[in-house]
Design a protein around this motif. Sequence first.
Motif, PDB file in Angstrom:
ATOM      1  N   THR A   1       0.845  -1.206   0.000  1.00  0.00           N
ATOM      2  CA  THR A   1       0.000   0.000   0.000  1.00  0.00           C
ATOM      3  C   THR A   1       0.875   1.248   0.000  1.00  0.00           C
ATOM      4  OG1 THR A   1      -0.085   0.131   2.405  1.00  0.00           O
ATOM      5  CG2 THR A   1      -1.757  -1.258   1.315  1.00  0.00           C
ATOM      6  N   ARG A   2       0.284   2.382  -0.326  1.00  0.00           N
ATOM      7  CA  ARG A   2       1.018   3.635  -0.306  1.00  0.00           C
ATOM      8  C   ARG A   2       1.471   3.970   1.113  1.00  0.00           C
ATOM      9  NH1 ARG A   2       1.355   6.632  -4.812  1.00  0.00           N
ATOM     10  NH2 ARG A   2       0.141   5.891  -6.599  1.00  0.00           N
ATOM     11  N   GLU A   3       0.684   3.547   2.114  1.00  0.00           N
ATOM     12  CA  GLU A   3       1.075   3.758   3.498  1.00  0.00           C
ATOM     13  C   GLU A   3       2.353   2.984   3.830  1.00  0.00           C
ATOM     14  OE1 GLU A   3      -1.998   3.287   2.478  1.00  0.00           O
ATOM     15  OE2 GLU A   3      -2.710   5.316   2.962  1.00  0.00           O
ATOM     16  N   GLN A   4       2.423   1.741   3.258  1.00  0.00           N
ATOM     17  CA  GLN A   4       3.644   0.944   3.477  1.00  0.00           C
ATOM     18  C   GLN A   4       4.861   1.614   2.828  1.00  0.00           C
ATOM     19  OE1 GLN A   4       1.796  -2.721   1.962  1.00  0.00           O
ATOM     20  NE2 GLN A   4       2.516  -3.750   3.848  1.00  0.00           N
ATOM     21  N   PHE A   5       4.686   2.065   1.573  1.00  0.00           N
ATOM     22  CA  PHE A   5       5.776   2.767   0.895  1.00  0.00           C
ATOM     23  C   PHE A   5       6.187   4.018   1.695  1.00  0.00           C
ATOM     24  CE2 PHE A   5       4.608   0.443  -3.048  1.00  0.00           C
ATOM     25  CZ  PHE A   5       5.879   0.119  -3.506  1.00  0.00           C
TER      26      PHE A   5
ATOM     27  N   LEU B   1      13.111   4.871  -9.137  1.00  0.00           N
ATOM     28  CA  LEU B   1      12.608   6.250  -9.129  1.00  0.00           C
ATOM     29  C   LEU B   1      13.702   7.253  -8.727  1.00  0.00           C
ATOM     30  CD1 LEU B   1       9.102   5.684  -7.472  1.00  0.00           C
ATOM     31  CD2 LEU B   1       9.611   6.079  -9.901  1.00  0.00           C
ATOM     32  N   ASN B   2      14.946   6.743  -8.482  1.00  0.00           N
ATOM     33  CA  ASN B   2      16.111   7.567  -8.135  1.00  0.00           C
ATOM     34  C   ASN B   2      15.964   8.215  -6.754  1.00  0.00           C
ATOM     35  OD1 ASN B   2      18.718   8.293  -8.899  1.00  0.00           O
ATOM     36  ND2 ASN B   2      18.065  10.304  -9.683  1.00  0.00           N
ATOM     37  N   PHE B   3      15.164   7.547  -5.888  1.00  0.00           N
ATOM     38  CA  PHE B   3      15.061   8.017  -4.508  1.00  0.00           C
ATOM     39  C   PHE B   3      16.279   7.553  -3.702  1.00  0.00           C
ATOM     40  CE2 PHE B   3      10.101   7.972  -4.575  1.00  0.00           C
ATOM     41  CZ  PHE B   3      10.120   9.048  -5.438  1.00  0.00           C
ATOM     42  N   VAL B   4      16.816   6.394  -4.052  1.00  0.00           N
ATOM     43  CA  VAL B   4      17.968   5.837  -3.354  1.00  0.00           C
ATOM     44  C   VAL B   4      18.941   5.291  -4.388  1.00  0.00           C
ATOM     45  CG1 VAL B   4      16.589   5.227  -1.319  1.00  0.00           C
ATOM     46  CG2 VAL B   4      16.972   3.534  -3.131  1.00  0.00           C
TER      47      VAL B   4
ATOM     48  N   ARG C   1       8.211  12.089  -8.085  1.00  0.00           N
ATOM     49  CA  ARG C   1       7.735  11.082  -9.055  1.00  0.00           C
ATOM     50  C   ARG C   1       6.704  10.177  -8.384  1.00  0.00           C
ATOM     51  NH1 ARG C   1      12.710   8.382 -12.125  1.00  0.00           N
ATOM     52  NH2 ARG C   1      10.992   7.776 -13.507  1.00  0.00           N
ATOM     53  N   ASP C   2       5.791   9.624  -9.215  1.00  0.00           N
ATOM     54  CA  ASP C   2       4.763   8.702  -8.699  1.00  0.00           C
ATOM     55  C   ASP C   2       5.291   7.270  -8.702  1.00  0.00           C
ATOM     56  OD1 ASP C   2       1.687   8.669  -8.029  1.00  0.00           O
ATOM     57  OD2 ASP C   2       2.096   6.887  -9.267  1.00  0.00           O
ATOM     58  N   LEU C   3       4.838   6.514  -7.734  1.00  0.00           N
ATOM     59  CA  LEU C   3       5.284   5.120  -7.638  1.00  0.00           C
ATOM     60  C   LEU C   3       5.048   4.350  -8.936  1.00  0.00           C
ATOM     61  CD1 LEU C   3       3.878   4.228  -4.096  1.00  0.00           C
ATOM     62  CD2 LEU C   3       6.288   4.553  -4.703  1.00  0.00           C
ATOM     63  N   SER C   4       3.954   4.635  -9.617  1.00  0.00           N
ATOM     64  CA  SER C   4       3.592   3.882 -10.825  1.00  0.00           C
ATOM     65  C   SER C   4       4.545   4.121 -11.979  1.00  0.00           C
ATOM     66  CB  SER C   4       2.171   4.243 -11.259  1.00  0.00           C
ATOM     67  OG  SER C   4       2.087   5.628 -11.587  1.00  0.00           O
ATOM     68  N   GLU C   5       5.470   5.101 -11.825  1.00  0.00           N
ATOM     69  CA  GLU C   5       6.452   5.352 -12.888  1.00  0.00           C
ATOM     70  C   GLU C   5       7.570   4.313 -12.868  1.00  0.00           C
ATOM     71  OE1 GLU C   5       7.744   9.436 -13.455  1.00  0.00           O
ATOM     72  OE2 GLU C   5       6.138  10.078 -12.095  1.00  0.00           O
TER      73      GLU C   5
END
Length: 785
Positions: A669-673, A716-719, A735-739
């Motif tokens: 879920t988005r909460e988990q992310f 997503l280049n977050f890490v 960026r959105d997770l779906s990308e």
Amino acid sequence: MIQSQKRWRISRPNDDLVTTFEQELTIPRVCAKVLVSRGFNSVEEAKSFIYITEDNVHDPFLFEGMEKLVQRVHQAIDAGERIMIYGDYDADGITSTTIMMKTLEAMGADVIFKIPNRFIDGYGPSERLFQQAFDEGVKLIITVDNGISGIQQIQFAKNLGMDVIVTDHHEPGEVLPKADVIIHPGLQDTKYPFSHLAGVGVAFKVAHALLGEIPKELFYLVAIGTIADLVSLKGENRYFVQQGIKQMKKNDSIAIEALANVSGVETSAINEETIGFAFGPRINAVGRLGEAFPGVELFLTEEPNKALALANMLNDKNKERQAIVKQITDEAIELIEQQNLDLKGPSVIVVGKEGWNPGVLGIVASKLVEKYYRPSIVLGLDVEKQIAKGSARSIEGFHMYNELAKNSDIVTHFGGHPMAAGMTFPLEHVEEFRNRLNEQATACLTEEQLIPVVSIDVPLEMHEISTESIQSIQMLSPFGMGFAKPVYCLENIEVNSVRKIGSAQNHVKMELMQGAVLLDAIGFGKGDLADEIAPATKLSFIGDLQINEWNGRKKPQLMIQDAKTNQWQLFDIRGIRQVNRWLPTIPEGNTTFVCFNKESLAHFESIFSGKIWFHDNVIEEGIVSDCICLLDLPIEEQDLINLLEHHDWQRIYAHFFANESTYFEGLPTREQFKWYFSFIAKRKNFALKQHIHELSKHTGWSPNTINFMSKVFFELNFVRIEGGTLVLNENLPKRDLSEAPAYQQRTKQISLEQKLLYAPYKELKQWFEERRAAQTVPEEEQKWI
């Protein structure tokens, strides 16, 4: 699709006429359907067939020459001349001989009989036996069930000073023997109205003429010879056989009682099948293996003990005959396979070997026709005498007698019918004979004629089937040549249940369903059919209807002869990891095995002995078969759709092996992310490889889920990942997770698994059905959909 083993030729009887017959004749609808399908067009015609009477027996003096025959026989009796009945060594010839012996003995004649030895004299008149007859004082010879082709031999008898009367029913040649009288129902310009009499039927007509009345006490002999010789059971023959069976059931004959005893048959249960499959083969057996006269003696004796001894001897000969037939059939098939004969197109099987017993070659030829469905000629080769002697059996479209006649320059002696014949010719001509017949077959047979045909005249609805309707069919008996036992057809029937039965699991038992009506069905030797029927498939069946009695309860039952369906079929083998559990149920030689994933390809190649194809290669190389086995899940749904568009697969086997399933884990879920990202952001880095199990225990998430979310953050280049440690990047992009490709792929994977791997069978079938249906829509119409 399930392909039928034979061509089905289905009659569709006129419903209005069926109803008329049903009502006016007061018969079950099943019987009415049979009659209409068999060409009966009026109630009167059908009624006279069902209730056939003595009125159907024709005047024997309609035969040209019958008056002359009667005069000559009476002259011989009055003068005390010895008469010889010259018969044949099969059941028709034996019963014909018996009828003439009983008739002439009743008239007070000095009469003897002789039957040729198949191995010494061959078929038909024999100069050796005619010379014997002359030496024994015979003045008049009467042939039964033979003689029409004995031109030279009959002339020999005439030259000795004997008179000869020929009674026969075999195909006459262009030249007839110069006998004193010829009685034959098939002669050109004959006035006799029925041409399908067996030899015994002709003998019976002669007996009728001699006695001045129908010899009704001899009906049982006519019935045996007529059925055993496979002539039409219409007209007079139907009446003769019907009356003969009634007579046998009364158990008035010592011979019939003895035959029933050794055959294990109750006389009260005797019918045409008893005669065809129990009595006939035993009577034929003696002539096939040696002297046939014991068959005549069985019917002539009035001593029960002697009759039983003779019947036991016939029974022993039949067992011996069966063993010989099996041996020769096996050897013939082996020769055919060794010769690698081209049996794909129109052809005739001509196979021969030294030492084969000529007495059983006709039976062997029949078995070859049954196996290969080609005209078949089986020859016994006599190297010492340099002759080939054999028997032929044919198929529809190849008139065996006429085709043999075209080779009379090399086939020195032959005779028979359109479907069966015998021949003798020089050994040197065997190869030329084979080549000629194959050329003739190419000229007169089509590819379609090389597929066995079954005529079906009773298409039924299941509600029409009952024990009463099945029993009522007996009013149309006897069944045989010209009026075969009905073959029933049930179309588009749902199979409610199916299972293999028998110790070898080679039979099948089903429960068929149409609406609320259920019907048991058995297929002996058809166990493989159980592997060919997918759920919810509707099949058409043909077969015989019988009554199954168990514990005093009677139920209708279909004995399956053949089955087919034009529906494509989906076989669900998902979740069965042990390949050896489902692979034997798939026709490997007609199946394309496909993988979508290179890892799966390697996995299955280590298990399978056959070829596994990568999905792109199937399309690129134009590979087609009737069946396709989908070994794993596609990576993209379109990959599978492309395969379905490539070919109209008739059977789809869905295995869909998945090494790691994502469906039940689902997407985090988005909460988990959000929680996981905050966890990393607070620490700036996280030693994932070192502490993943601790995090899993703390959060309750699986390591796979944690790895997946880590991969999404990375894409997503977050890490960034440094030596197994996640390091938070500065200046994070929005960026959105779906990308993330991993997120997109997992979304597709979950959807695919839901549609293909975990969907109920009905939904999976619907998915395939919709994609297959799209193939059939014309391109110009697709844009409107």
